[in-house]
Design a protein around this motif. Structure first.
Motif, short mmCIF file in Angstrom:
data_model
loop_
_atom_site.label_atom_id
_atom_site.label_comp_id
_atom_site.label_asym_id
_atom_site.label_seq_id
_atom_site.Cartn_x
_atom_site.Cartn_y
_atom_site.Cartn_z
N LEU A 23 51.85 59.62 75.54
CA LEU A 23 52.18 58.73 74.43
C LEU A 23 52.12 59.46 73.09
O LEU A 23 52.96 59.23 72.21
CB LEU A 23 51.24 57.52 74.41
CG LEU A 23 51.41 56.50 75.54
CD1 LEU A 23 50.38 55.38 75.41
CD2 LEU A 23 52.81 55.93 75.55
N LEU A 24 51.15 60.35 72.93
CA LEU A 24 51.05 61.11 71.69
C LEU A 24 52.26 62.02 71.51
O LEU A 24 52.75 62.20 70.38
CB LEU A 24 49.77 61.94 71.66
CG LEU A 24 48.48 61.16 71.41
CD1 LEU A 24 47.26 62.05 71.61
CD2 LEU A 24 48.47 60.54 70.02
N GLN A 26 55.27 61.38 72.71
CA GLN A 26 56.36 60.48 72.35
C GLN A 26 56.24 60.09 70.88
O GLN A 26 57.25 59.98 70.17
CB GLN A 26 56.34 59.22 73.21
CG GLN A 26 56.75 59.41 74.64
CD GLN A 26 56.59 58.13 75.46
OE1 GLN A 26 56.35 57.06 74.93
NE2 GLN A 26 56.70 58.27 76.77
N GLU A 27 55.02 59.87 70.45
CA GLU A 27 54.76 59.47 69.07
C GLU A 27 55.30 60.53 68.10
O GLU A 27 55.90 60.20 67.08
CB GLU A 27 53.26 59.27 68.87
CG GLU A 27 52.88 58.79 67.48
CD GLU A 27 51.38 58.59 67.37
OE1 GLU A 27 50.97 57.51 66.93
OE2 GLU A 27 50.62 59.53 67.72
N ARG A 28 55.11 61.79 68.44
CA ARG A 28 55.58 62.88 67.57
C ARG A 28 57.09 62.76 67.34
O ARG A 28 57.56 62.83 66.22
CB ARG A 28 55.25 64.24 68.18
CG ARG A 28 55.81 65.40 67.35
CD ARG A 28 55.37 66.70 67.93
NE ARG A 28 53.94 66.81 67.69
CZ ARG A 28 53.36 67.87 67.16
NH1 ARG A 28 54.06 68.91 66.85
NH2 ARG A 28 52.07 67.90 66.96
N LEU A 39 57.65 53.09 67.00
CA LEU A 39 56.27 53.52 66.73
C LEU A 39 55.31 52.36 66.87
O LEU A 39 54.21 52.51 67.41
CB LEU A 39 56.16 54.12 65.33
CG LEU A 39 56.25 55.63 65.21
CD1 LEU A 39 56.30 56.05 63.75
CD2 LEU A 39 55.14 56.32 65.93
N LEU A 42 54.81 51.67 70.49
CA LEU A 42 54.00 52.73 71.08
C LEU A 42 52.53 52.55 70.69
O LEU A 42 51.64 52.78 71.51
CB LEU A 42 54.52 54.10 70.63
CG LEU A 42 53.87 55.26 71.36
CD1 LEU A 42 54.93 56.14 71.99
CD2 LEU A 42 53.02 56.07 70.42
N MET A 43 52.28 52.14 69.47
CA MET A 43 50.90 51.91 69.02
C MET A 43 50.24 50.81 69.85
O MET A 43 49.06 50.90 70.19
CB MET A 43 50.86 51.55 67.53
CG MET A 43 51.23 52.69 66.60
SD MET A 43 50.20 54.14 66.82
CE MET A 43 48.64 53.52 66.28
N LYS A 46 49.27 52.34 73.04
CA LYS A 46 48.09 53.19 72.86
C LYS A 46 46.82 52.33 72.74
O LYS A 46 45.78 52.70 73.28
CB LYS A 46 48.25 54.05 71.61
CG LYS A 46 49.12 55.26 71.81
CD LYS A 46 49.35 56.07 70.55
CE LYS A 46 48.17 56.35 69.71
NZ LYS A 46 48.45 57.15 68.50
N ASN A 113 47.03 65.06 68.51
CA ASN A 113 46.63 64.11 67.48
C ASN A 113 46.64 64.78 66.10
O ASN A 113 47.11 64.19 65.12
CB ASN A 113 45.25 63.53 67.80
CG ASN A 113 44.99 62.27 67.03
OD1 ASN A 113 45.84 61.39 66.94
ND2 ASN A 113 43.79 62.15 66.50
N ASN A 116 50.30 65.21 65.01
CA ASN A 116 50.87 63.94 64.56
C ASN A 116 50.30 63.52 63.21
O ASN A 116 51.01 63.02 62.35
CB ASN A 116 50.63 62.85 65.60
CG ASN A 116 51.46 63.04 66.85
OD1 ASN A 116 52.32 63.91 66.91
ND2 ASN A 116 51.18 62.25 67.86
#
Length: 164
Positions: A23-24, A26-28, A39, A42-43, A46, A113, A116
């Motif tokens: 997930l992190l 993908q977040e990037r 986003l 995705l949050m 998470k 993390n 990001n």
């Protein structure tokens, strides 16, 4: 049986951390694209994963208390590193593999993390710089007359309009 239960919980925990790592990553990509809606989704994923991890961590803590009692060691001294040394030889290999997996995951999670976080910090700085520029463009600049009077100019957005 206790050691097998603990190994199972640790394995499940590692799987959840691997999911968080995905997930992190993908977040990037979503941060770079500026896709706020994705986003937000995705949050939420998470946050759900974090709640699942919290439940697993509580289960692990309860099992660690039992291990502490079983080996007669104060709870503060029962760590995963120490467990590798405490468990019978039949469990050493599996516990060492779990420990290595969790350490690697923790390192990767911190790196992702931090990456990001740096991207978000740069994005916020960019937005602040843009707002500062826009504010300076619409704020009238005073004109000083030969006699010392100050005359305010009407605000103009000509800098923003390529036709003018």
């Amino acid at each position: 049986m206790l050691l097998e239960d603990l190994a199972q919980v640790l394995g499940q925990e590692a799987e959840k951390y691997e999911a968080l790592l995905r997930l992190l990553r993908q977040e990037r990509g979503l941060i770079v694209k500026g896709n706020l809606q994705a986003l937000d989704e995705l949050m939420k994923r998470k946050e759900t994963l974090a709640l699942e991890l919290k439940v697993m961590q509580e289960a692990r803590a309860n099992l660690m208390i039992k291990v502490s009692v079983m080996y007669g060691i104060p709870m503060m001294e029962v760590t995963l590193f120490r467990l590798v040394d405490l468990v019978p030889a039949s469990h050493t290999t599996s516990y060492q593999a779990l420990l290595n997996r969790l350490v690697l995951l923790a390192t990767r999670l911190v790196e992702e993390n931090n990456g990001n976080s740096a991207l978000l910090d740069r994005s916020v700085a960019y937005v602040r710089g843009s707002l500062s520029f826009l504010t300076s463009v619409v704020t009238p600049v005073p004109l000083y007359q030969g006699d010392g009077r100050v005359v305010a100019q009407p605000p103009s957005l000509s800098v923003m309009n390529s036709q003018i």
